[in-house]
Design an enzyme around this catalytic site. Structure first.
Site, PDB file in Angstrom:
ATOM      1  N   HIS A   1       0.846  -1.192   0.000  1.00 17.37           N
ATOM      2  CA  HIS A   1       0.000   0.000   0.000  1.00 17.37           C
ATOM      3  C   HIS A   1       0.876   1.235   0.000  1.00 17.37           C
ATOM      4  CE1 HIS A   1      -3.328   2.661   0.897  1.00 17.37           C
ATOM      5  NE2 HIS A   1      -2.556   3.232   1.803  1.00 17.37           N
TER       6      HIS A   1
ATOM      7  N   ASP B   1     -15.169   3.409   8.533  1.00 20.29           N
ATOM      8  CA  ASP B   1     -14.096   4.341   8.169  1.00 20.29           C
ATOM      9  C   ASP B   1     -14.601   5.366   7.149  1.00 20.29           C
ATOM     10  OD1 ASP B   1     -11.368   5.417   7.803  1.00 20.29           O
ATOM     11  OD2 ASP B   1     -11.671   4.592   5.796  1.00 20.29           O
TER      12      ASP B   1
ATOM     13  N   ARG C   1     -14.464  13.464   9.662  1.00 21.21           N
ATOM     14  CA  ARG C   1     -13.185  14.078  10.071  1.00 21.21           C
ATOM     15  C   ARG C   1     -12.784  15.170   9.100  1.00 21.21           C
ATOM     16  NH1 ARG C   1      -9.670   9.360   9.457  1.00 21.21           N
ATOM     17  NH2 ARG C   1      -7.978  10.804   9.869  1.00 21.21           N
TER      18      ARG C   1
ATOM     19  N   SER D   1      -7.518   4.358   9.904  1.00 23.35           N
ATOM     20  CA  SER D   1      -8.315   4.485   8.687  1.00 23.35           C
ATOM     21  C   SER D   1      -7.653   3.721   7.529  1.00 23.35           C
ATOM     22  CB  SER D   1      -8.450   5.977   8.361  1.00 23.35           C
ATOM     23  OG  SER D   1      -8.883   6.179   7.054  1.00 23.35           O
TER      24      SER D   1
ATOM     25  N   LYS E   1      -8.825  -0.481   5.918  1.00 25.02           N
ATOM     26  CA  LYS E   1      -9.130  -0.876   4.536  1.00 25.02           C
ATOM     27  C   LYS E   1      -8.180  -1.978   4.057  1.00 25.02           C
ATOM     28  CE  LYS E   1      -9.198   3.571   4.003  1.00 25.02           C
ATOM     29  NZ  LYS E   1      -9.398   4.993   3.839  1.00 25.02           N
TER      30      LYS E   1
END
Ligand code: URA
Length: 433
Positions: free
Chosen positions: A82, A161, A168, A183, A187
């Protein structure tokens, strides 16, 4: 249990229990807890922080709020990568085939781009007929057969999320380390990989601008992963300028394919090998980083990694002749040079502005419904540390407009040229395990 008591406890610096965190996440996802109470809690977290245990519990609760992807039908150890988002970041198209070329299964689920950073799926769709929507069964079959598949994210992953992030965003509570880390990791964890390698960007073009903040975010994410049973490694890499020379869609695919054919674009090749090495060590295919690096580098040279890319394209119905002959990929109508107006050395390139300039050309989306033009983009001719003469091109805009003034102005704004010689930036700042 009352939401009011949870807010007050965190406001006063207390540590929330699993029951309290679960109560909040479940209640907020279902709509039983109103936005005003959820914003009060996120603001209290912003100021008071969270312990490692609270952060892991929050992340797990967000994972459990929706569907999770079960990759157990895929044979072997699944490692995901990621990136926290960068400009010109086409590393996935190099790392995926590279890792698959040594037998590690890569089940990549990706998204589309919005704003100044492009999306993996958008870039991949530069290849004609390539299909990224597929059934779960087909996705798993492709990974089992070819070791690599890339698909659009399906399923309702971490809906808590999604809802919290939107809240947020409008309540000044995005910039909280436990909330950001939770967050992102919720995922990733919902996507089902056994181990995770994070590419945490640092610098002017990154979400985290300073090395200190990037390291702190990386540590939070590594802790969450490890606490929740996934081996996680973070590489802190530089995003003070775009990665490689190409920013766009088809041109990024072209650059990635060239690396897989053994070409050396220094930063891009180096970072890809770094990430792939950590991934294959986590997958227990190699015993050490050095052994992995050497084997992967060999596969860039001997054609095996490139063959993996071809297989990916073919197995998803794409026109592989576009990869064999990269000139067949979509192309813009014009090449417009943007030239330096003074002699000197490039000392800074604002990656975000380059991303925005590419978006103005049509390579990205300003709004969710915009349609991507795969042929347009930007080719950098100069990077940080390079010497430049007045009148020499800094970039070439690949444009369907003859005179794309908004992009030209944005590119000019993004380059800083100084009289003094400038060092090339460090690419890999740190590894956090
Ligand atoms: N990206 C995310 O997915 N979540 C955050 O909180 C920040 C950046």
């Amino acid at each position: 249990m009352r939401m009011y008591d949870i807010i007050v406890k965190k406001r006063d610096g207390g540590e929330l229990t699993k029951a309290e965190i679960d109560f909040f996440v479940e209640g907020y996802t279902k709509g039983d807890i109103p936005d005003y109470q959820a914003s009060a809690l996120t603001m209290a977290i912003y100021f008071q922080g969270m312990t490692q245990e609270e952060t892991a519990t929050l992340t797990q609760a967000m994972v459990d709020s929706g569907e999770t992807i079960d990759l157990s039908a895929i044979e072997g150890h699944k490692v995901d990568k990621h990136s926290t988002g960068g400009v010109g970041d086409k590393v996935t198209f190099i790392v995926g085939p590279l890792v698959a070329s040594v037998g590690v299964p890569v089940a990549k689920m990706s998204g589309r781009g919005l704003g100044h950073t492009g999306g993996t799926l958008d870039k991949l769709e530069s290849v004609k007929d390539l299909e990224i929507e597929m059934t779960k069964e087909k996705f798993i079959e492709n990974v089992n057969t070819h070791k690599l598949a890339v698909a659009g994210q399906t399923g309702n992953l971490a809906p808590a999320d999604k809802k919290l992030y939107a809240l947020r965003d409008v309540t000044g509570t995005v910039d909280s380390l436990p909330l950001i880390a939770g967050s992102i990791m919720s995922k990733k964890l919902a996507s089902g990989a056994d181990s995770i390698v994070l590419d945490v960007k640092t610098g002017s073009g990154a979400f985290m601008k300073t090395l200190e903040d990037s390291e702190a975010l990386a540590r939070e994410m590594v802790n969450i992963g490890n606490n929740l049973g996934r081996n996680t490694v973070a590489v802190i890499s530089d995003m003070n300028q775009p990665l490689g020379f190409e920013v766009g869609n088809a041109n990024e695919i072209k650059e990635a394919a060239r690396i897989l054919q053994g070409e050396n674009v220094e930063d891009l090749r180096r970072l890809s090998l770094e990430l792939a090495s950590h991934m294959t060590v986590l997958a227990e295919v190699f015993n050490s980083y050095e052994e992995a690096y050497e084997a992967l580098e060999a596969n860039l040279e001997n054609g095996k990694a490139f063959q993996s890319l071809r297989t990916l394209i073919e197995s998803q119905g794409g026109d592989v002749s576009m990869i064999d002959d990269l000139d067949r990929l979509p192309k813009a109508a014009y090449e417009v040079e943007v030239n330096a107006d003074q002699d000197g050395f490039v000392s800074a390139i604002d990656a975000e502005s380059i991303g925005i300039a590419a978006m103005y050309l049509g390579a990205g989306r300003a709004t969710k419904d915009d349609v991507i033009n795969h042929g347009v983009g930007i080719t950098l001719k100069k990077k940080i540390g390079d010497e430049v003469k007045a009148g020499e091109p800094l970039v070439v805009l690949l444009s369907d407009e003859k005179n794309p003034t908004a992009s030209i102005d944005k590119v000019k704004e993004s380059y800083t040229i100084t009289n003094e010689k400038v060092e090339k930036p460090t690419l890999i700042h740190n590894i956090i395990k």
